[in-house]
Design a protein around this motif. Sequence first.
Motif, short mmCIF file in Angstrom:
data_model
loop_
_atom_site.label_atom_id
_atom_site.label_comp_id
_atom_site.label_asym_id
_atom_site.label_seq_id
_atom_site.Cartn_x
_atom_site.Cartn_y
_atom_site.Cartn_z
N LYS A 119 5.13 -8.03 -5.62
CA LYS A 119 4.50 -7.62 -6.88
C LYS A 119 5.12 -6.31 -7.40
CE LYS A 119 0.24 -9.94 -5.75
NZ LYS A 119 -1.10 -9.84 -5.21
N SER A 120 5.39 -5.38 -6.47
CA SER A 120 5.96 -4.10 -6.91
C SER A 120 7.39 -4.29 -7.41
CB SER A 120 5.91 -3.07 -5.78
OG SER A 120 6.77 -3.42 -4.73
N ASN A 121 8.13 -5.22 -6.81
CA ASN A 121 9.49 -5.50 -7.28
C ASN A 121 9.47 -6.09 -8.69
OD1 ASN A 121 10.96 -4.55 -5.06
ND2 ASN A 121 10.71 -6.48 -3.97
N VAL A 122 8.47 -6.92 -8.97
CA VAL A 122 8.34 -7.48 -10.32
C VAL A 122 8.03 -6.37 -11.31
CG1 VAL A 122 6.95 -8.99 -11.81
CG2 VAL A 122 7.68 -9.80 -9.56
N LEU A 123 7.12 -5.48 -10.97
CA LEU A 123 6.79 -4.36 -11.86
C LEU A 123 8.00 -3.47 -12.10
CD1 LEU A 123 3.23 -3.44 -10.56
CD2 LEU A 123 3.81 -4.42 -12.80
N ARG A 124 8.77 -3.23 -11.05
CA ARG A 124 10.00 -2.45 -11.20
C ARG A 124 10.96 -3.15 -12.16
NH1 ARG A 124 14.58 -3.41 -9.27
NH2 ARG A 124 13.84 -4.74 -7.58
N GLY A 125 11.06 -4.47 -12.02
CA GLY A 125 11.92 -5.24 -12.92
C GLY A 125 11.48 -5.13 -14.36
N TYR A 126 10.16 -5.24 -14.59
CA TYR A 126 9.65 -5.07 -15.95
C TYR A 126 9.93 -3.66 -16.47
CZ TYR A 126 7.18 -9.52 -16.42
OH TYR A 126 6.86 -10.85 -16.54
N GLY A 127 9.77 -2.66 -15.59
CA GLY A 127 10.07 -1.28 -16.01
C GLY A 127 11.50 -1.14 -16.47
N GLU A 128 12.43 -1.74 -15.73
CA GLU A 128 13.85 -1.68 -16.11
C GLU A 128 14.10 -2.42 -17.42
OE1 GLU A 128 16.02 -3.03 -12.69
OE2 GLU A 128 15.33 -1.34 -11.48
N LEU A 129 13.42 -3.55 -17.60
CA LEU A 129 13.56 -4.31 -18.83
C LEU A 129 13.07 -3.49 -20.02
CD1 LEU A 129 14.11 -7.00 -20.40
CD2 LEU A 129 11.72 -7.59 -19.91
N TYR A 130 11.90 -2.87 -19.87
CA TYR A 130 11.35 -2.08 -20.98
C TYR A 130 12.23 -0.86 -21.28
CZ TYR A 130 7.20 -5.01 -20.57
OH TYR A 130 6.34 -6.07 -20.54
N LEU A 131 12.84 -0.29 -20.25
CA LEU A 131 13.79 0.80 -20.50
C LEU A 131 14.96 0.30 -21.33
CD1 LEU A 131 14.04 2.75 -17.11
CD2 LEU A 131 13.12 3.59 -19.29
N ALA A 132 15.47 -0.86 -20.99
CA ALA A 132 16.60 -1.44 -21.74
C ALA A 132 16.21 -1.74 -23.18
CB ALA A 132 17.09 -2.71 -21.05
N LYS A 186 14.11 0.04 -24.78
CA LYS A 186 13.69 1.34 -25.31
C LYS A 186 12.19 1.39 -25.61
CE LYS A 186 18.22 2.50 -27.34
NZ LYS A 186 18.99 2.43 -26.22
N GLU A 187 11.43 0.63 -24.83
CA GLU A 187 9.97 0.64 -24.91
C GLU A 187 9.46 1.51 -23.76
OE1 GLU A 187 8.44 -3.38 -25.07
OE2 GLU A 187 9.89 -3.95 -26.61
N TYR A 188 9.59 2.81 -23.97
CA TYR A 188 9.40 3.75 -22.88
C TYR A 188 7.96 3.83 -22.36
CZ TYR A 188 14.06 4.98 -24.40
OH TYR A 188 15.39 4.91 -24.73
N ASN A 189 6.97 3.68 -23.23
CA ASN A 189 5.59 3.72 -22.76
C ASN A 189 5.30 2.53 -21.84
OD1 ASN A 189 4.88 6.11 -23.99
ND2 ASN A 189 4.26 5.11 -25.89
N LYS A 190 5.78 1.34 -22.22
CA LYS A 190 5.60 0.17 -21.37
C LYS A 190 6.35 0.34 -20.05
CE LYS A 190 4.79 -3.56 -24.69
NZ LYS A 190 5.33 -4.86 -25.18
N ALA A 191 7.53 0.91 -20.12
CA ALA A 191 8.31 1.15 -18.90
C ALA A 191 7.55 2.06 -17.96
CB ALA A 191 9.67 1.74 -19.25
N LEU A 192 7.02 3.12 -18.51
CA LEU A 192 6.27 4.08 -17.71
C LEU A 192 5.06 3.40 -17.06
CD1 LEU A 192 6.34 7.03 -16.90
CD2 LEU A 192 4.95 7.55 -18.90
N GLU A 193 4.35 2.57 -17.83
CA GLU A 193 3.20 1.84 -17.28
C GLU A 193 3.63 0.94 -16.13
OE1 GLU A 193 1.08 -0.30 -20.34
OE2 GLU A 193 0.93 1.50 -21.60
N SER A 194 4.74 0.25 -16.28
CA SER A 194 5.21 -0.64 -15.21
C SER A 194 5.60 0.13 -13.96
CB SER A 194 6.42 -1.46 -15.68
OG SER A 194 6.02 -2.38 -16.67
N PHE A 195 6.24 1.26 -14.14
CA PHE A 195 6.67 2.05 -12.98
C PHE A 195 5.50 2.75 -12.30
CE2 PHE A 195 10.98 2.37 -15.17
CZ PHE A 195 11.60 1.47 -14.31
N LEU A 196 4.46 3.07 -13.02
CA LEU A 196 3.36 3.88 -12.46
C LEU A 196 2.13 3.11 -12.05
CD1 LEU A 196 3.56 7.04 -14.75
CD2 LEU A 196 4.49 6.72 -12.44
#
Length: 158
Positions: free
Chosen positions: A131-144, A146-156
Amino acid sequence: MEYVSKHKKINDKELLAKLHLVYGRNYYGLGLYEKGISSFNEAIRHAREIKDEKSRDKQLYYIYEWKRSSFELLGMKDSARVMEHKCMKSPIPMLFIEIAERHMASKKLDSAEYFLNKASILAQPASIEAKSNVLRGYGELYLAKKEYNKALESFLIP
């Protein structure tokens, strides 16, 4: 190699497949990917002789996954794709995450999201690590994207 001669006395195909998988994983961990692939090939040879279909398929899946990863690290993309297709019979979340990462590197963000969604579905009943690997993947996707708030939510997310 000394260990090979000791195995000639063993006739348990499942045990032999597991032993050669462990050897391959050890070579992999040392960065000796070609030697690892050789051990994985030997593991496949034994695994194909396992009589119990469920055990055979499970062993083959793990061997194919390690072999796929070795080919990726060696830059052997076509061989990695062949192994990837063999892994699709019973995939784990990490397979789809790695496919998504490949699409992100190619700037194919819609495809990346598609595979992350597949990983997310598989991760629901899986381990916390999956599950954490999936969230990390979503965080990287949102960074790509440029949806930084969503990225932050996925990483945190705890």
